[in-house]
Design a protein around this motif. Structure first.
Motif, short mmCIF file in Angstrom:
data_model
loop_
_atom_site.label_atom_id
_atom_site.label_comp_id
_atom_site.label_asym_id
_atom_site.label_seq_id
_atom_site.Cartn_x
_atom_site.Cartn_y
_atom_site.Cartn_z
N ILE A 181 -31.57 -9.61 -35.26
CA ILE A 181 -30.23 -9.96 -34.79
C ILE A 181 -29.79 -8.99 -33.69
O ILE A 181 -29.24 -9.41 -32.66
CB ILE A 181 -29.23 -9.94 -35.96
CG1 ILE A 181 -29.58 -11.01 -37.00
CG2 ILE A 181 -27.81 -10.13 -35.46
CD1 ILE A 181 -29.49 -12.42 -36.52
N ASN A 182 -30.03 -7.71 -33.90
CA ASN A 182 -29.61 -6.70 -32.91
C ASN A 182 -30.30 -6.90 -31.57
O ASN A 182 -29.68 -6.77 -30.51
CB ASN A 182 -29.89 -5.29 -33.44
CG ASN A 182 -28.98 -4.89 -34.58
OD1 ASN A 182 -27.87 -5.42 -34.70
ND2 ASN A 182 -29.43 -3.97 -35.41
N GLU A 183 -31.60 -7.19 -31.60
CA GLU A 183 -32.34 -7.40 -30.36
C GLU A 183 -31.86 -8.65 -29.64
O GLU A 183 -31.82 -8.70 -28.40
CB GLU A 183 -33.85 -7.50 -30.65
CG GLU A 183 -34.48 -6.19 -31.10
CD GLU A 183 -34.30 -5.08 -30.07
OE1 GLU A 183 -34.47 -5.35 -28.87
OE2 GLU A 183 -33.98 -3.94 -30.49
N MET A 184 -31.48 -9.67 -30.40
CA MET A 184 -30.94 -10.88 -29.79
C MET A 184 -29.62 -10.60 -29.09
O MET A 184 -29.36 -11.08 -27.98
CB MET A 184 -30.77 -11.97 -30.85
CG MET A 184 -32.07 -12.54 -31.38
SD MET A 184 -31.83 -13.78 -32.67
CE MET A 184 -31.09 -15.10 -31.71
N GLU A 185 -28.77 -9.81 -29.73
CA GLU A 185 -27.49 -9.45 -29.10
C GLU A 185 -27.72 -8.68 -27.80
O GLU A 185 -27.06 -8.94 -26.79
CB GLU A 185 -26.65 -8.61 -30.06
CG GLU A 185 -26.01 -9.41 -31.17
CD GLU A 185 -25.05 -8.58 -32.02
OE1 GLU A 185 -25.05 -7.33 -31.85
OE2 GLU A 185 -24.33 -9.17 -32.84
#
Length: 255
Positions: free
Chosen positions: A81-85
């Motif tokens: 999720i963090n990498e997508m953000e």
């Protein structure tokens, strides 16, 4: 005394046991959720005043190219999720992105955009925008916004900056003042940024060039311009003067 001491000892042990049980339960739930497959991708881009410099399809394509697991219905645990953000927020027109998963395993993406309030025009190179927060933005192939125009030798130099709030805060304050006032936003069409730091204002109605001077005492100078509109123009007419100078304190010079 012994019973009281035993109670004091048992209480923290009980709290530790409860904490361990809760931690185990949370870990179990997260593991179970992470093992579920991705149920899809949904993107929502927040439009501001019908401005859409980035749209849902573009964000979805950006993510599926960077994270193939989104289309292959991979396990939720395989996609960060963090990498997508971070990937979405790297887009020049994205101000902030929030990525999360819903109870059905669908990846949800909410995007807020940078909103342009001025356009830097260059005759021999690509233009650029200034956002409402002062960030320098490129132009977009998807959308063109009708905003205040900046021209002149100093305007081109602005595109070398990342943000106006640090080195050009007074200019940013002037642009914000014009953009946020309905009357001036409709009346002032462009700012000419001269090499000596002075600024000329060009109007939608009226041929006069308004010599504003440095971007300081902004409210006072605009009160003088409004005085010119209310008291001088009704008597002399719109086309009497070629230039109006409000640079100097307590003076309005019309020539």
């Amino acid at each position: 005394m012994t019973k009281l001491r035993d109670r004091k000892i048992k209480k923290p042990i009980l709290l530790i046991l409860v904490g361990l049980v809760l931690s185990g339960f949370i870990a179990f739930i997260e593991h179970k959720a992470g093992s579920h497959t991705i149920a899809g991708l949904e993107v929502y881009v927040e439009g501001v005043s019908d401005v859409y410099f980035v749209d849902e399809k573009e964000v979805a394509s950006l993510l599926t190219n960077a994270f193939p697991g989104l289309e292959k219905k991979a396990a939720l645990s395989e996609v960060s999720i963090n990498e997508m953000e971070k990937k979405v927020e790297a887009h020049p027109f994205v101000r902030e992105a929030e990525v999360f998963r819903d109870l059905k395993g669908k990846i949800m993406v909410k995007v807020s955009q940078h909103v342009p309030m001025a356009r830097i025009v260059r005759p021999k190179a690509a233009d650029g925008y200034i956002s409402t927060k002062g960030k320098i933005l490129p132009t977009s192939a998807n959308y063109t916004s009708r905003v205040l125009i900046l021209t002149g030798p100093r305007a081109e130099r602005l595109l070398k900056l990342d943000d106006l709030s640090e080195q050009e805060s007074s200019l940013l304050a002037l642009i914000q003042f014009i953009s946020q006032d309905p009357f001036w936003a409709a009346q002032i069409s462009s700012l000419e940024l001269l090499g000596n730091g002075d600024i000329n204002l060009h109007q939608q109605v009226g041929k006069q060039v308004i010599e504003f001077g440095k971007p300081e005492d902004i409210e006072l100078k605009f009160r003088k311009i409004k005085t010119y509109y209310k008291r001088i123009l009704p008597e002399k007419g719109w086309n009497t003067y070629d230039r109006v100078n409000v640079k100097y304190k307590d003076q309005i010079i019309c020539e």
